[in-house]
Structure formats: C-alpha cells, structure tokens
Design a protein around this motif. Structure first.
Motif, short mmCIF file in Angstrom:
data_model
loop_
_atom_site.label_atom_id
_atom_site.label_comp_id
_atom_site.label_asym_id
_atom_site.label_seq_id
_atom_site.Cartn_x
_atom_site.Cartn_y
_atom_site.Cartn_z
N ALA A 195 -13.04 -5.55 5.72
CA ALA A 195 -11.82 -4.76 5.57
C ALA A 195 -11.76 -4.17 4.17
O ALA A 195 -12.22 -4.79 3.20
CB ALA A 195 -10.59 -5.62 5.84
N ALA A 196 -11.18 -2.98 4.06
CA ALA A 196 -11.02 -2.35 2.75
C ALA A 196 -9.90 -1.32 2.82
O ALA A 196 -9.64 -0.73 3.88
CB ALA A 196 -12.32 -1.67 2.31
N VAL A 197 -9.24 -1.12 1.69
CA VAL A 197 -8.25 -0.06 1.56
C VAL A 197 -8.97 1.24 1.23
O VAL A 197 -9.80 1.28 0.31
CB VAL A 197 -7.23 -0.40 0.45
N VAL A 198 -8.67 2.29 1.98
CA VAL A 198 -9.30 3.59 1.76
C VAL A 198 -8.23 4.66 1.68
O VAL A 198 -7.12 4.51 2.20
CB VAL A 198 -10.31 3.94 2.88
N GLN A 199 -8.55 5.77 1.02
CA GLN A 199 -7.64 6.91 0.96
C GLN A 199 -7.77 7.73 2.23
O GLN A 199 -8.87 7.94 2.74
CB GLN A 199 -7.94 7.77 -0.26
N MET A 220 0.84 -1.19 0.00
CA MET A 220 0.00 0.00 0.00
C MET A 220 0.88 1.24 0.00
O MET A 220 1.96 1.24 0.59
CB MET A 220 -0.90 0.02 1.24
N ASN A 221 0.40 2.32 -0.66
CA ASN A 221 1.17 3.55 -0.62
C ASN A 221 0.81 4.36 0.62
O ASN A 221 -0.13 4.06 1.34
CB ASN A 221 0.96 4.37 -1.90
N SER A 222 1.59 5.42 0.86
CA SER A 222 1.48 6.16 2.13
C SER A 222 0.17 6.92 2.27
O SER A 222 -0.17 7.35 3.37
CB SER A 222 2.65 7.13 2.26
N SER A 223 -0.57 7.10 1.18
CA SER A 223 -1.83 7.84 1.26
C SER A 223 -3.03 6.92 1.51
O SER A 223 -4.16 7.39 1.54
CB SER A 223 -2.06 8.63 -0.02
N ASN A 224 -2.77 5.63 1.67
CA ASN A 224 -3.84 4.67 1.89
C ASN A 224 -3.73 4.04 3.27
O ASN A 224 -2.64 3.95 3.85
CB ASN A 224 -3.80 3.55 0.85
N SER A 225 -4.85 3.60 3.78
CA SER A 225 -4.86 2.79 4.99
C SER A 225 -5.94 1.74 4.86
O SER A 225 -6.82 1.83 4.00
CB SER A 225 -5.10 3.66 6.24
N GLU A 283 -1.83 1.69 8.47
CA GLU A 283 -1.15 1.95 7.21
C GLU A 283 -0.27 0.77 6.80
O GLU A 283 0.07 0.62 5.62
CB GLU A 283 -0.28 3.21 7.31
N ASP A 284 0.14 -0.05 7.77
CA ASP A 284 1.04 -1.17 7.46
C ASP A 284 0.44 -2.53 7.78
O ASP A 284 1.09 -3.56 7.57
CB ASP A 284 2.37 -1.01 8.20
N ARG A 285 -0.78 -2.56 8.30
CA ARG A 285 -1.49 -3.78 8.68
C ARG A 285 -0.75 -4.57 9.77
O ARG A 285 -0.96 -5.76 9.94
CB ARG A 285 -1.77 -4.67 7.45
#
Length: 364
Positions: free
Chosen positions: A359-363, A1-6, A23-25
């Motif tokens: 669970a989901a990746v969000v900005q 994941m990039n730094s703008s996602n969590s 941010e890093d799970r």
C-alpha cells in the motif's frame, strides 16, 4: 490525507493481482484482476519518482518474471528477455521472485529482488533489468542453506540507508546475513535467534527467519519474526533478544514497522508451526509502541472465528499521516485499518490465497 491523494492497495494472489484505490481508506474502488490465473508472490509500489508498480509474476507455462506499470495498471511492460535471468554458467533457473524492494530516496533507480533459488539481485533502472549479486550467490555457506516450507529463497531485503553500504537479507532457511560493502561480501548475523529444529539450537546460520524489518527511529534497530520467536536487535543484527513476552504465540510470518515513529511494530501471531491457525481461532493483530516491551491486541472489526493465516508478505503499512495497516489471509479476505490497527474493515473477500499486499499514498 488531503483530497488530492489516494491510497493504492495492491493485492497479489495465487490467481492474479487486484488493485484497489481509496481516498478515505473506508470505501474502495477495485480493479478487475491483472495477470489472471498467474501467481503474484511479490509487489513493490515505488513512489520515489512518480508511481511505478512492480510485480513478481509466476506463470505455470511461461515461468517467472518481473512486470512494471507507470499508470496504475492500465498498461504493463515485461522485458522480452526477462528482467531476472541466471547465466548459463550458473547452472540454475529462476523459480520465483519473492521480494521486490525499492532502494532509498538517495538512490532513485535502485530496486532489490530476493528470489528462489536463494539469491539477491539489484536493478539500477527502476526494476527493468536485474544483475545477480555474486557475493551471496558464491557464498561458502550456500551448500548448507535449505528450503523452508515454502521453498529456498531470500524473502526480505533491507537496502542501505543514506550514507551507508549496509544491506541485510533474510532467507528460509539460512537466517539473517549482512553486508557492509553494498553486497560484495556477506556474514551471518543470527546470534540469539533460535533454531530449535536443528541439533544445535543456536547455530551461526541455518535459522528459519520469517521476516525482518528496520525501526523508523534508529537504522541499527531491527525486528524479526522467526519460526517460533520474536526478536529485536539494537546493533544491526549482531545480537538478538526476545520480545515475545505479552504475545499469545511466538510463531507467525508478519513483521511490520512504522514508517516514521520509532519503537512501533506490528505482528500477526499464529498458534504454532504444527497448528497454523490464529490463536484460539480468533484473528488479531498485535502492536508494540515501545520496541517490544509490551504488546496491544487489536481485533476490532476482525473475525473471531477464523482459521486462515496471514503469510509473510501479505501485510503492509502505508505512509499516510495516520498510518494505515493492511493484510490478507489465505482464505482470500483483505482487511484495512485507517488508524494504525485500532479498527479494521474488510476490503475484499473470497479472493484466492493472498500472497502479497502493498500500500502507498499516491497523488491523483
């Protein structure tokens, strides 16, 4: 994941909803409980247009409803009249919302709900109001559908893919039903799935299917975790074949599939319907990467002295580049993997019974 996602991890329990972000799970920020002392049997995280959290809430005093939040739980909205309500002429009352399932990206406002009593509902406004699917509610088989151990409900909805009107549902007990016309009509699709507890162990319907999921590579390929039995179908449920060889037990509730890679699925076996514990009291996830031809045991970081189990919706995957796997037990422990199940770490412990995890990746 990039730094703008969590990653947002939503955990529904018998006594409220907890939200965690990372941010890093590996390191998680955990909220105070939402809807404290209320049951949360269903959750959806809808990222098609921003991020909307939807939860099925059940209060012993106020009854069941659906609430939603567009700010990661800072505020919640509940329709005053209730998002899901039977008409007086239906002679029924909503008991519990078992499943909230956003539609595909091609229908951004659509959300499906599976409920108790056995019923399917559809929203076209992002889960704020739902309409009863009359085709399933008025089905001639209705009087013969029964209650599973947890109740009589539709617990899984697989919405139409793009350029399709095909919807599949699974219910306990009743089995898998499929519609080819968006829900106007429904037919049972259970050939090959066992119902050993019935006089005819291979009935047209009546199976206690615990969970179904769709393969990422081919929409016509499905997986099912049954009440004893793990199956795959390659023809949209017309026929099912066993893929249980290689598993320590064929009982369980969980069935997850990879969001992008064909042939990858996860199950969490339970010893038997009469002994609802992990096999040998050792908690493990099992993954297939070849459509069920073989299974790999995954237990790094998981307790090897564990007698609590994982319920059907208490497990989820995210949609990160390397997919995360998450689940919670009836003993209140929640685990996360940032490497598709190869290793796990504990996110939370000592929660009430975990009923639902999403669970989901969000900005951010």
């Amino acid at each position: 994941m990039n730094s703008s996602n969590s990653v947002v991890l939503a955990i529904g329990t018998k006594k409220g909803l907890w939200l965690a972000q990372s941010e890093d799970r590996q390191h998680w920020r955990v909220s105070e409980p939402h809807f404290f002392m209320q049951e949360i049997p269903s959750i959806a995280i809808d990222t098609r247009q921003g991020c909307r959290l939807m939860v099925g809430v059940r209060s012993e005093h106020w009854g069941p409803t659906v609430a939603h939040s567009d700010d990661l739980g800072s505020t919640w909205t509940e329709p005053e009249e209730g998002a899901i309500r039977f008409a007086a002429t239906d002679d029924a009352a909503l008991e519990r919302v078992w499943q909230l399932q956003p539609g595909g990206a091609h229908e951004p406002g659509v959300v499906w709900a599976g409920c108790e009593p056995i019923s399917v509902w559809k929203s076209t406004d992002g889960g704020e109001h739902f309409e009863l699917n009359r085709g399933l509610w008025d089905h001639p088989h209705r009087s013969e559908w029964g209650a599973g151990f947890g109740g009589a409900a539709v617990h899984t909805v697989l919405p139409p893919t793009e350029n399709s009107e095909r919807v599949l549902v699974a219910m306990s007990t009743g089995g898998v039903y499929r519609s080819e016309d968006g829900g106007t009509s429904w037919q049972p699709r259970n050939q090959g799935i066992s119902a050993y507890f019935m006089p005819d162990p291979q009935p047209e319907f009546g199976q206690c299917v615990h969970k179904i999921a769709r393969d990422a590579g081919t929409a016509s390929t499905l997986y099912a975790q049954n009440h004893h039995g793990v199956y795959r179908s390659e023809d949209n449920g017309d026929h099912w074949g066993s893929i249980a060889d290689g598993l320590p037990a064929d009982f369980g509730f969980v069935m997850l599939t990879h969001p992008r890679r064909a042939g990858t699925a996860w199950v969490i076996p339970i010893k038997a319907d009469g002994e609802r514990i992990p096999p040998e009291g050792k908690l493990a996830v099992h993954r297939t990467d070849d459509g069920g031809s073989s299974w790999k045991r995954l237990d790094q970081g998981l307790p090897q002295f564990e007698y609590n189990v994982v319920l059907r919706d208490a497990a989820a995957v995210d949609d990160a580049e390397t997919v995360g796997v998450y689940f919670g037990t009836r003993g209140g422990s929640v685990y996360a993997s940032a490497d598709e199940g190869e290793s796990f770490s504990e996110v939370l412990s000592h929660l009430p019974d975990v009923l639902c995890v999403r669970a989901a990746v969000v900005q951010v």
